[in-house]
Design an enzyme around this catalytic site. Structure first.
Site, short mmCIF file in Angstrom:
data_model
loop_
_atom_site.label_atom_id
_atom_site.label_comp_id
_atom_site.label_asym_id
_atom_site.label_seq_id
_atom_site.Cartn_x
_atom_site.Cartn_y
_atom_site.Cartn_z
N LYS A 91 -3.25 8.80 11.66
CA LYS A 91 -1.82 9.08 11.66
C LYS A 91 -1.32 9.39 12.87
CE LYS A 91 -0.53 4.66 9.19
NZ LYS A 91 -1.50 4.92 8.57
N ASP A 125 -4.21 6.19 14.41
CA ASP A 125 -3.51 4.53 14.67
C ASP A 125 -2.04 4.64 15.34
OD1 ASP A 125 -5.07 3.71 12.28
OD2 ASP A 125 -3.67 5.24 10.40
N ARG A 177 -8.57 -0.02 18.97
CA ARG A 177 -7.93 -1.24 17.62
C ARG A 177 -7.11 -2.18 18.20
NH1 ARG A 177 -6.11 1.55 12.54
NH2 ARG A 177 -7.77 2.15 12.22
N LYS A 180 -1.57 -6.28 15.51
CA LYS A 180 -1.15 -7.56 15.56
C LYS A 180 0.59 -6.28 15.05
CE LYS A 180 -1.68 -12.28 13.92
NZ LYS A 180 -1.62 -13.05 12.88
N HIS A 220 -6.64 -10.73 9.85
CA HIS A 220 -6.52 -11.41 8.31
C HIS A 220 -6.23 -12.68 8.74
CE1 HIS A 220 -5.20 -7.45 7.14
NE2 HIS A 220 -6.84 -7.00 6.20
C1 LIG Z 1 -7.99 -2.62 9.89
C2 LIG Z 1 -6.99 -2.68 10.30
C3 LIG Z 1 -6.31 -1.74 10.46
C4 LIG Z 1 -4.71 -1.20 11.30
N1 LIG Z 1 -4.02 -0.84 11.30
C5 LIG Z 1 -2.95 -0.50 12.41
C6 LIG Z 1 -2.15 0.51 13.10
O1 LIG Z 1 -2.40 1.17 13.16
N2 LIG Z 1 -1.20 -0.15 13.63
C7 LIG Z 1 -0.31 -1.19 13.14
O2 LIG Z 1 0.79 -1.78 13.62
N3 LIG Z 1 -0.76 -1.68 12.54
C8 LIG Z 1 -1.88 -1.99 11.79
N4 LIG Z 1 -2.88 -3.26 11.22
C9 LIG Z 1 -1.44 -3.88 10.26
C10 LIG Z 1 -1.41 -4.93 11.30
O3 LIG Z 1 -1.55 -4.55 12.87
C11 LIG Z 1 -0.56 -6.29 11.23
O4 LIG Z 1 0.39 -5.72 10.35
C12 LIG Z 1 -1.73 -7.11 9.57
O5 LIG Z 1 -3.16 -6.93 10.04
C13 LIG Z 1 -1.01 -8.38 9.23
O6 LIG Z 1 -1.79 -9.39 10.33
P1 LIG Z 1 -2.70 -10.54 10.62
O7 LIG Z 1 -3.69 -10.67 11.41
O8 LIG Z 1 -4.07 -10.21 9.47
O9 LIG Z 1 -2.19 -11.42 10.06
P2 LIG Z 1 -1.09 -12.31 9.38
O10 LIG Z 1 -0.59 -13.49 10.02
O11 LIG Z 1 0.20 -11.17 8.93
O12 LIG Z 1 -1.93 -12.21 8.12
C14 LIG Z 1 -3.39 -13.31 8.16
C15 LIG Z 1 -3.10 -13.34 6.70
O13 LIG Z 1 -3.68 -12.01 5.77
C16 LIG Z 1 -3.28 -12.08 4.58
N5 LIG Z 1 -2.67 -10.97 4.63
C17 LIG Z 1 -2.59 -10.18 6.08
N6 LIG Z 1 -1.94 -8.56 5.42
C18 LIG Z 1 -1.60 -8.19 4.38
C19 LIG Z 1 -1.90 -7.53 3.38
N7 LIG Z 1 -1.33 -6.55 3.87
N8 LIG Z 1 -1.30 -7.85 1.93
C20 LIG Z 1 -2.04 -8.88 1.67
N9 LIG Z 1 -1.91 -9.86 2.54
C21 LIG Z 1 -2.01 -9.99 3.62
C22 LIG Z 1 -1.35 -13.02 4.15
O14 LIG Z 1 -2.01 -13.71 3.62
C23 LIG Z 1 -1.71 -13.51 5.72
O15 LIG Z 1 -1.62 -15.09 5.73
C24 LIG Z 1 -3.81 -2.53 10.63
C25 LIG Z 1 -4.60 -3.63 10.69
C26 LIG Z 1 -6.18 -3.35 10.35
C27 LIG Z 1 -6.94 -4.80 10.00
#
Ligand SMILES: Cc1cc2nc3c(=O)[nH]c(=O)nc-3n(C[C@H](O)[C@H](O)[C@H](O)COP(=O)(O)OP(=O)(O)OC[C@H]3O[C@@H](n4cnc5c(N)ncnc54)[C@H](O)[C@@H]3O)c2cc1C
Length: 303
Positions: A91, A125, A177, A180, A220
Site C-alpha cells: 500500500k 495496491d 489488477r 471493484k 469473488h
Molecule cells: C486479490 C484482491 C486484491 C484487492 N486489492 C484491492 C485494492 O488494491 N484496492 C481496493 O480498493 N480493493 C481491493 N480489493 C477489494 C475489492 O475492491 C472488493 O472490495 C472486494 O473484492 C469485494 O468485491 P467482489 O468483486 O468480490 O464482489 P462482491 O459482490 O463484493 O462480493 C462477492 C461475494 O464475495 C463475498 N465476499 C467479498 N468480499 C468478502 C470479504 N472481504 N469477506 C467475506 N466475503 C466476501 C461475499 O459473500 C459476496 O457475496 C481486492 C480484492 C481482491 C480479491
C-alpha cells in the site's frame, strides 16, 4: 446495507479484540512472516500462487515506512529462499505516499531492486480516491527504472477507463489488477449501484483483455468470474495473459472452481501485527460475519 447491518457495523469497534480476532482468523495468515510463508506453501501445494501483504496502512511520520520496507524485504528474501510462488502487494500510504512522494519512490525502489534480484514482482495496491492520481504518478516514476511492478484499478471509479487507456498507451508491458474497489467514495466520482459497478467491471475487463493487457481479475463475484471465463474462452486467450485473484479466506469453493478449470489463481495473503485494523475493515465489508461477532459479544452463547 440495511439498517440492522448498519447498526452492527457501527457497533463493531466495541467488540473485544480477541473476538474480532477469532472471526477474522480465516482472512489473515497470522501476525508473523512465518505464518504467511506457511500459508503460501499450503496454497502452492494446492496449485495456487499468492501475493503477500504486510498489514499496515497510512502512517504519520515518514520514518514509520522503514519498518514496513524491512518487513517486505524479509518477505522477498524468504519467498526466494523457500522457493515459494508468491509476489508482494504494497500500500503506497504505508510507504509514505501522502507524506513525502520522493521518499515513497525511494522506498518502493528498494523493494523493486530486491524483487528484481529474485526475479519477483511488486504490486502497488490502490487505496482511496484521495491517493489515486499520486499512486499513478508513483507507478509512472517507478516504471522509468523498473518493469517488475503493476498498479490496481477500481471499477467503481468513473475515471478508471480513462486511466486504463492512458496508462496502457504510455507503458510498455502494462500490467494491472482489476477490482471493484473497497473504499466508500462519493457519487460525484464513483458508481454507487451494485449492478453498475458490475457492468463497469465487465466493460473494463473486456477492454483490457481485448487490448492484450495482462490483467489480474480480482473478484469473488461468481457472476463476474463467469463473465471472465466466457471472455477467455471466446477469445481463446492464452494463460500467460491473465490471472484470477482472491482474498485469503473468501469463498474457497469458488477458488477451487477457478483452479479446477485450469486458470491461474493468486491468493492475497495478509499478515502482520496490525491485523486488527485490517480485520475490522473486512468485517465491515461483510456485515453477515460482523453480525456473528456482535451476537457473540452481546448474547451469551450467541454463536
Ligand atoms: C486479490 C484482491 C486484491 C484487492 N486489492 C484491492 C485494492 O488494491 N484496492 C481496493 O480498493 N480493493 C481491493 N480489493 C477489494 C475489492 O475492491 C472488493 O472490495 C472486494 O473484492 C469485494 O468485491 P467482489 O468483486 O468480490 O464482489 P462482491 O459482490 O463484493 O462480493 C462477492 C461475494 O464475495 C463475498 N465476499 C467479498 N468480499 C468478502 C470479504 N472481504 N469477506 C467475506 N466475503 C466476501 C461475499 O459473500 C459476496 O457475496 C481486492 C480484492 C481482491 C480479491
Amino acid at each position: 446495507m440495511n439498517l440492522l447491518n448498519k447498526a452492527i457495523v457501527t457497533a463493531l469497534p466495541l467488540a473485544p479484540k480477541p473476538i474480532v480476532g477469532y472471526f477474522s482468523r480465516r482472512y489473515i495468515a497470522g501476525s508473523k512472516l512465518q505464518n504467511a510463508l506457511d500459508e503460501v506453501k499450503r496454497l502452492n501445494d494446492e496449485g495456487m500462487c499468492a501475493t503477500v501483504d504486510v498489514l499496515g496502512e497510512s502512517i504519520n511520520r515518514t520514518e514509520e515506512a522503514d519498518e514496513a520496507v524491512n518487513q517486505y524485504l524479509k518477505a522477498l528474501e524468504a519467498i526466494d529462499q523457500y522457493k515459494l510462488d508468491a509476489n508482494i502487494s504494497v500500500k503506497p500510504t504505508q510507504l509514505a505516499l501522502m507524506l513525502n512522494f520522493d521518499k515513497c519512490v525511494l522506498n518502493y525502489s528498494k523493494l523493486l531492486e530486491t524483487a528484481a534480484e529474485f526475479n519477483n514482482f511488486v504490486r502497488i495496491d490502490m487505496e482511496d480516491s484521495s491517493t489515486t492520481s499520486r499512486t499513478i504518478g508513483l507507478y509512472l516514476e517507478l516504471r522509468k527504472n523498473f518493469d517488475n511492478t503493476g498498479v490496481v484499478f477500481q471499477a467503481y471509479l468513473r475515471r478508471t477507463y480513462s486511466d486504463l487507456t492512458n496508462l496502457s498507451s504510455k507503458v510498455k508491458g502494462f500490467n494491472f489488477r482489476l477490482c471493484k474497489g473497497i473504499y466508500i467514495e462519493p457519487r460525484t466520482i464513483a458508481w454507487k449501484h451494485y449492478d453498475i459497478v458490475r457492468e463497469n467491471y465487465k466493460f473494463l475487463l473486456k477492454e483490457a483483455l481485448n487490448n492484450g493487457i495482462y490483467t489480474g481479475i480480482a473478484t469473488h463475484d461468481e457472476y463476474l468470474v463467469h463473465c471472465a471465463f466466457s471472455l477467455i474462452e471466446k477469445m481463446n486467450l492464452p494463460k500467460e495473459r491473465y490471472e484470477f485473484q482472491m482474498l485469503l479466506g473468501v469463498d474457497t469453493r469458488l477458488r477451487k472452481i477457478i483452479v479446477d478449470a485450469g486458470h491461474k489463481l493468486r491468493v492475497y495473503v495478509p499478515f502482520g501485527e496490525q491485523w486488527y485494523a485490517y480485520s475490522t475493515r473486512r468485517l465491515k465489508e461483510n456485515p453477515q460475519i460482523a453480525g456473528h461477532v456482535m451476537k457473540a459479544v452481546f448474547q451469551p452463547g450467541g454463536r
